[in-house]
Design a protein around this motif. Structure first.
Motif, PDB file in Angstrom:
ATOM      1  N   CYS A 206       0.817  -1.229   0.000  1.00  0.00           N
ATOM      2  CA  CYS A 206       0.000   0.000   0.000  1.00  0.00           C
ATOM      3  C   CYS A 206       0.840   1.263   0.000  1.00  0.00           C
ATOM      4  O   CYS A 206       0.330   2.351  -0.325  1.00  0.00           O
ATOM      5  N   SER A 207       2.129   1.154   0.344  1.00  0.00           N
ATOM      6  CA  SER A 207       2.988   2.334   0.286  1.00  0.00           C
ATOM      7  C   SER A 207       3.247   2.769  -1.152  1.00  0.00           C
ATOM      8  O   SER A 207       3.743   3.871  -1.395  1.00  0.00           O
ATOM      9  N   LEU A 208       2.876   1.909  -2.114  1.00  0.00           N
ATOM     10  CA  LEU A 208       3.045   2.228  -3.529  1.00  0.00           C
ATOM     11  C   LEU A 208       1.827   2.943  -4.110  1.00  0.00           C
ATOM     12  O   LEU A 208       1.672   3.025  -5.328  1.00  0.00           O
ATOM     13  N   SER A 209       0.977   3.483  -3.244  1.00  0.00           N
ATOM     14  CA  SER A 209      -0.309   4.008  -3.708  1.00  0.00           C
ATOM     15  C   SER A 209      -0.162   5.111  -4.759  1.00  0.00           C
ATOM     16  O   SER A 209      -0.921   5.153  -5.736  1.00  0.00           O
ATOM     17  N   SER A 210       0.826   6.006  -4.598  1.00  0.00           N
ATOM     18  CA  SER A 210       0.971   7.091  -5.578  1.00  0.00           C
ATOM     19  C   SER A 210       1.411   6.583  -6.947  1.00  0.00           C
ATOM     20  O   SER A 210       0.771   6.902  -7.967  1.00  0.00           O
ATOM     21  N   PRO A 211       2.486   5.790  -7.045  1.00  0.00           N
ATOM     22  CA  PRO A 211       2.822   5.277  -8.381  1.00  0.00           C
ATOM     23  C   PRO A 211       1.759   4.349  -8.952  1.00  0.00           C
ATOM     24  O   PRO A 211       1.564   4.293 -10.177  1.00  0.00           O
ATOM     25  N   LEU A 212       1.033   3.639  -8.091  1.00  0.00           N
ATOM     26  CA  LEU A 212      -0.054   2.797  -8.589  1.00  0.00           C
ATOM     27  C   LEU A 212      -1.177   3.656  -9.172  1.00  0.00           C
ATOM     28  O   LEU A 212      -1.825   3.274 -10.159  1.00  0.00           O
ATOM     29  N   GLY A 213      -1.396   4.814  -8.557  1.00  0.00           N
ATOM     30  CA  GLY A 213      -2.384   5.734  -9.118  1.00  0.00           C
ATOM     31  C   GLY A 213      -2.003   6.176 -10.520  1.00  0.00           C
ATOM     32  O   GLY A 213      -2.848   6.260 -11.421  1.00  0.00           O
ATOM     33  N   LEU A 214      -0.708   6.428 -10.727  1.00  0.00           N
ATOM     34  CA  LEU A 214      -0.226   6.813 -12.052  1.00  0.00           C
ATOM     35  C   LEU A 214      -0.356   5.646 -13.031  1.00  0.00           C
ATOM     36  O   LEU A 214      -0.714   5.825 -14.195  1.00  0.00           O
ATOM     37  N   TYR A 215      -0.089   4.442 -12.534  1.00  0.00           N
ATOM     38  CA  TYR A 215      -0.186   3.244 -13.383  1.00  0.00           C
ATOM     39  C   TYR A 215      -1.624   3.008 -13.846  1.00  0.00           C
ATOM     40  O   TYR A 215      -1.888   2.854 -15.039  1.00  0.00           O
ATOM     41  N   PHE A 216      -2.566   3.013 -12.896  1.00  0.00           N
ATOM     42  CA  PHE A 216      -3.960   2.762 -13.288  1.00  0.00           C
ATOM     43  C   PHE A 216      -4.544   3.945 -14.043  1.00  0.00           C
ATOM     44  O   PHE A 216      -5.359   3.768 -14.956  1.00  0.00           O
ATOM     45  N   GLY A 217      -4.120   5.157 -13.683  1.00  0.00           N
ATOM     46  CA  GLY A 217      -4.593   6.339 -14.403  1.00  0.00           C
ATOM     47  C   GLY A 217      -4.066   6.399 -15.822  1.00  0.00           C
ATOM     48  O   GLY A 217      -4.661   7.048 -16.692  1.00  0.00           O
ATOM     49  N   GLY A 218      -2.962   5.703 -16.075  1.00  0.00           N
ATOM     50  CA  GLY A 218      -2.394   5.665 -17.425  1.00  0.00           C
ATOM     51  C   GLY A 218      -2.799   4.430 -18.190  1.00  0.00           C
ATOM     52  O   GLY A 218      -2.091   4.023 -19.120  1.00  0.00           O
ATOM     53  N   ASN A 219      -3.901   3.797 -17.781  1.00  0.00           N
ATOM     54  CA  ASN A 219      -4.412   2.606 -18.463  1.00  0.00           C
ATOM     55  C   ASN A 219      -3.378   1.482 -18.536  1.00  0.00           C
ATOM     56  O   ASN A 219      -3.235   0.804 -19.551  1.00  0.00           O
ATOM     57  N   GLY A 220      -2.631   1.324 -17.443  1.00  0.00           N
ATOM     58  CA  GLY A 220      -1.688   0.221 -17.373  1.00  0.00           C
ATOM     59  C   GLY A 220      -0.324   0.524 -17.942  1.00  0.00           C
ATOM     60  O   GLY A 220       0.552  -0.349 -17.939  1.00  0.00           O
ATOM     61  N   GLN A 221      -0.105   1.744 -18.433  1.00  0.00           N
ATOM     62  CA  GLN A 221       1.225   2.101 -18.925  1.00  0.00           C
ATOM     63  C   GLN A 221       2.159   2.294 -17.731  1.00  0.00           C
ATOM     64  O   GLN A 221       1.835   2.988 -16.779  1.00  0.00           O
ATOM     65  N   LEU A 222       3.331   1.675 -17.787  1.00  0.00           N
ATOM     66  CA  LEU A 222       4.244   1.722 -16.655  1.00  0.00           C
ATOM     67  C   LEU A 222       4.782   3.132 -16.457  1.00  0.00           C
ATOM     68  O   LEU A 222       5.331   3.735 -17.385  1.00  0.00           O
ATOM     69  N   PRO A 223       4.633   3.692 -15.259  1.00  0.00           N
ATOM     70  CA  PRO A 223       5.179   5.027 -15.009  1.00  0.00           C
ATOM     71  C   PRO A 223       6.696   4.976 -14.891  1.00  0.00           C
ATOM     72  O   PRO A 223       7.272   3.959 -14.505  1.00  0.00           O
ATOM     73  N   THR A 224       7.347   6.068 -15.230  1.00  0.00           N
ATOM     74  CA  THR A 224       8.795   6.148 -15.052  1.00  0.00           C
ATOM     75  C   THR A 224       9.103   6.590 -13.628  1.00  0.00           C
ATOM     76  O   THR A 224       8.247   7.134 -12.925  1.00  0.00           O
ATOM     77  N   ARG A 225      10.333   6.346 -13.214  1.00  0.00           N
ATOM     78  CA  ARG A 225      10.759   6.849 -11.912  1.00  0.00           C
ATOM     79  C   ARG A 225      10.746   8.369 -11.936  1.00  0.00           C
ATOM     80  O   ARG A 225      11.045   8.997 -12.959  1.00  0.00           O
ATOM     81  N   THR A 226      10.436   8.969 -10.816  1.00  0.00           N
ATOM     82  CA  THR A 226      10.226  10.422 -10.782  1.00  0.00           C
ATOM     83  C   THR A 226      11.237  11.150  -9.913  1.00  0.00           C
ATOM     84  O   THR A 226      11.056  12.332  -9.624  1.00  0.00           O
ATOM     85  N   GLY A 227      12.295  10.459  -9.481  1.00  0.00           N
ATOM     86  CA  GLY A 227      13.283  11.123  -8.642  1.00  0.00           C
ATOM     87  C   GLY A 227      12.666  11.606  -7.348  1.00  0.00           C
ATOM     88  O   GLY A 227      11.993  10.841  -6.642  1.00  0.00           O
ATOM     89  N   ASN A 228      12.829  12.890  -7.048  1.00  0.00           N
ATOM     90  CA  ASN A 228      12.245  13.451  -5.828  1.00  0.00           C
ATOM     91  C   ASN A 228      10.891  14.107  -6.068  1.00  0.00           C
ATOM     92  O   ASN A 228      10.313  14.684  -5.143  1.00  0.00           O
ATOM     93  N   ARG A 229      10.413  14.001  -7.291  1.00  0.00           N
ATOM     94  CA  ARG A 229       9.062  14.491  -7.561  1.00  0.00           C
ATOM     95  C   ARG A 229       8.032  13.477  -7.067  1.00  0.00           C
ATOM     96  O   ARG A 229       8.358  12.335  -6.787  1.00  0.00           O
ATOM     97  N   HIS A 230       6.783  13.918  -6.994  1.00  0.00           N
ATOM     98  CA  HIS A 230       5.704  13.051  -6.528  1.00  0.00           C
ATOM     99  C   HIS A 230       5.657  11.800  -7.401  1.00  0.00           C
ATOM    100  O   HIS A 230       5.671  11.886  -8.637  1.00  0.00           O
ATOM    101  N   SER A 231       5.626  10.636  -6.755  1.00  0.00           N
ATOM    102  CA  SER A 231       5.722   9.388  -7.524  1.00  0.00           C
ATOM    103  C   SER A 231       4.488   9.113  -8.359  1.00  0.00           C
ATOM    104  O   SER A 231       4.515   8.259  -9.244  1.00  0.00           O
ATOM    105  N   GLY A 232       3.405   9.859  -8.108  1.00  0.00           N
ATOM    106  CA  GLY A 232       2.223   9.757  -8.962  1.00  0.00           C
ATOM    107  C   GLY A 232       2.083  10.940  -9.905  1.00  0.00           C
ATOM    108  O   GLY A 232       1.082  11.052 -10.619  1.00  0.00           O
ATOM    109  N   LEU A 233       3.091  11.831  -9.877  1.00  0.00           N
ATOM    110  CA  LEU A 233       3.062  13.068 -10.667  1.00  0.00           C
ATOM    111  C   LEU A 233       1.712  13.770 -10.540  1.00  0.00           C
ATOM    112  O   LEU A 233       1.121  14.221 -11.534  1.00  0.00           O
ATOM    113  N   ALA A 234       1.242  13.860  -9.302  1.00  0.00           N
ATOM    114  CA  ALA A 234      -0.054  14.478  -9.038  1.00  0.00           C
ATOM    115  C   ALA A 234       0.074  15.742  -8.203  1.00  0.00           C
ATOM    116  O   ALA A 234      -0.936  16.313  -7.794  1.00  0.00           O
TER     117      ALA A 234
END
Length: 399
Positions: A206-234
């Motif tokens: 569940c700690s992966l909630s932000s990148p998972l949000g980006l993953y599901f919001g992108g229709n399953g497209q794998l998100p890239t690493r975001t460095g120190n930016r928000h891991s969901g780019l939100a």
């Protein structure tokens, strides 16, 4: 240790934990007032043996305060017999061996709970006691890799990196503590014990909630690493910005935060810029946002920035090194960190517990001890053995 007013007073825990996962769970129990009897093999548990490497004994000291220390060879027939005698009188048995190890020794949950139907048998592991990964070797590093933690940590143009702390081990330990306490509560209602087990892989998901949000919001497209930016780019701004003497972390999660940041920066002229007028716009123009903020932060010290941004109620913090954290006045005033003269390691700063009950300070720290330091007291007082019997156990290599 001021145990009379602590929630787990009267609970006896037999602790077979090793490294981080199990010992952290039982440290929380000890700090909550439980009597924790830590059982080590005759050569000491793995973390104690790492003491041959410079500084590596400190984690053992951090995770094993306020416990009693005994040795026991549970691979011997007499050792297994003694463990069963202790379990018959205990409330909790906790271990984080690989699944199946205790069963092969004839000490698994079924056997132990037949001896003591009120027992809470708690097991921590990498992947759990069932499923296709059950018997895979598991360490924090490998679970970070398999869980997705590593794939979401780091910068997009560089290889994945592990999180600095042992996040999977400690997430597992925290959840193991929660499982034990939940089972003890149910035992108060039903009179029956439980077998509880926690998987590190599941505990960290569940700690992966932000990148998972980006993953599901992108229709399953794998998100890239975001460095120190928000891991969901939100969120934007959300980053670590250069200061004149280091770095400062800064985040705006509301429009009020954003307008307050512009005021702190004396850049209210940007209020009408269409690239910055909404969260969506700022995320779409995240490079411009970060460049604008960096131009301001890079000419000021961390202290200047922290003071000014706090006055404007902008969420931020200087990126501190370990020396600054160890001597943090807030953590010391609250009693989370204490200066301790450790009998084996000298002056240390050791943690107590982040759990607070009724506003009471955490208990005083009783530092970890030498291997088998409490053998005589525990075997005599807890199991009722006399001095001759204890000496015989030593001669036979049982303790």
């Amino acid at each position: 240790m001021n145990g009379a007013s602590r929630p787990l007073e009267g609970i006896t825990v037999i602790d077979l934990g090793q490294i981080y996962n199990g010992p952290y769970a039982t440290l929380l129990m000890a700090m909550g007032g439980a009597r924790v009897i830590k059982i080590e093999p005759l050569q000491g548990e793995n973390m104690r043996r790492r003491g041959a490497v410079g500084g590596a004994m400190v984690p053992f000291a951090m995770l094993n305060s306020n416990k009693e220390f005994i040795t026991l060879n549970i691979k011997s027939e007499q050792g297994r017999k003694l463990l069963k005698e202790m379990v018959a009188k205990a409330d909790v048995l906790l271990e984080n061996f690989a699944p199946g190890v205790m069963d092969r020794l004839g000490l698994g949950p079924k056997v132990m709970m037949e001896l003591n139907p009120r027992l809470v048998y708690a097991a921590g592991s990498g992947f759990g006691w069932s499923g296709p990964y059950r018997d895979y070797p598991a360490m924090d590093l490998t679970v970070q890799a398999l869980s997705g933690v590593m794939s979401t940590t780091g910068f997009p143009d560089r290889p994945p990196v592990k999180a600095g702390p042992a996040v999977c081990d400690f997430f597992g330990g925290i959840h193991l503590y929660a499982a034990v306490v939940t089972a003890l509560l149910d035992r108060e209602r039903t009179g029956k014990g439980h077998f509880v087990e926690v998987s590190m892989l599941e505990a960290v998901y569940c700690s992966l909630s932000s990148p998972l949000g980006l993953y599901f919001g992108g229709n399953g497209q794998l998100p890239t690493r975001t460095g120190n930016r928000h891991s969901g780019l939100a969120e934007a701004p959300y980053n670590v910005y250069r200061a004149a003497d280091g770095w400062i972390a800064l985040i705006c999660v509301s429009e009020t935060h954003w307008t307050s940041l512009l005021e702190a920066m004396e850049r209210t002229d940007l209020n009408g810029d269409p690239r910055l007028g909404s969260l969506k716009a700022r995320v779409e123009n995240i490079d411009f946002v970060d460049e604008t903020i960096t131009a301001w932060t890079s000419t000021r010290t961390r202290e200047e920035l922290y003071d000014r941004l706090r006055k404007h109620r902008v969420p931020c913090a200087p990126v501190r090194d370990l020396d600054e954290v160890v001597h943090d006045p807030h953590l010391h005033e609250r009693g989370m960190l204490r200066n301790v003269e450790h009998p084996l390691l000298g002056p240390l700063v050791l943690p107590t517990t982040p759990l607070r009950f009724d506003g009471k300070a955490p208990p005083e720290i009783e530092p970890s001890k030498t291997l088998g330091a409490d053998n005589d007291e525990v075997y005599r007082d807890f199991l009722g053995l006399d001095a001759k019997e204890i000496e015989q156990l030593r001669k036979e290599g049982v303790i």
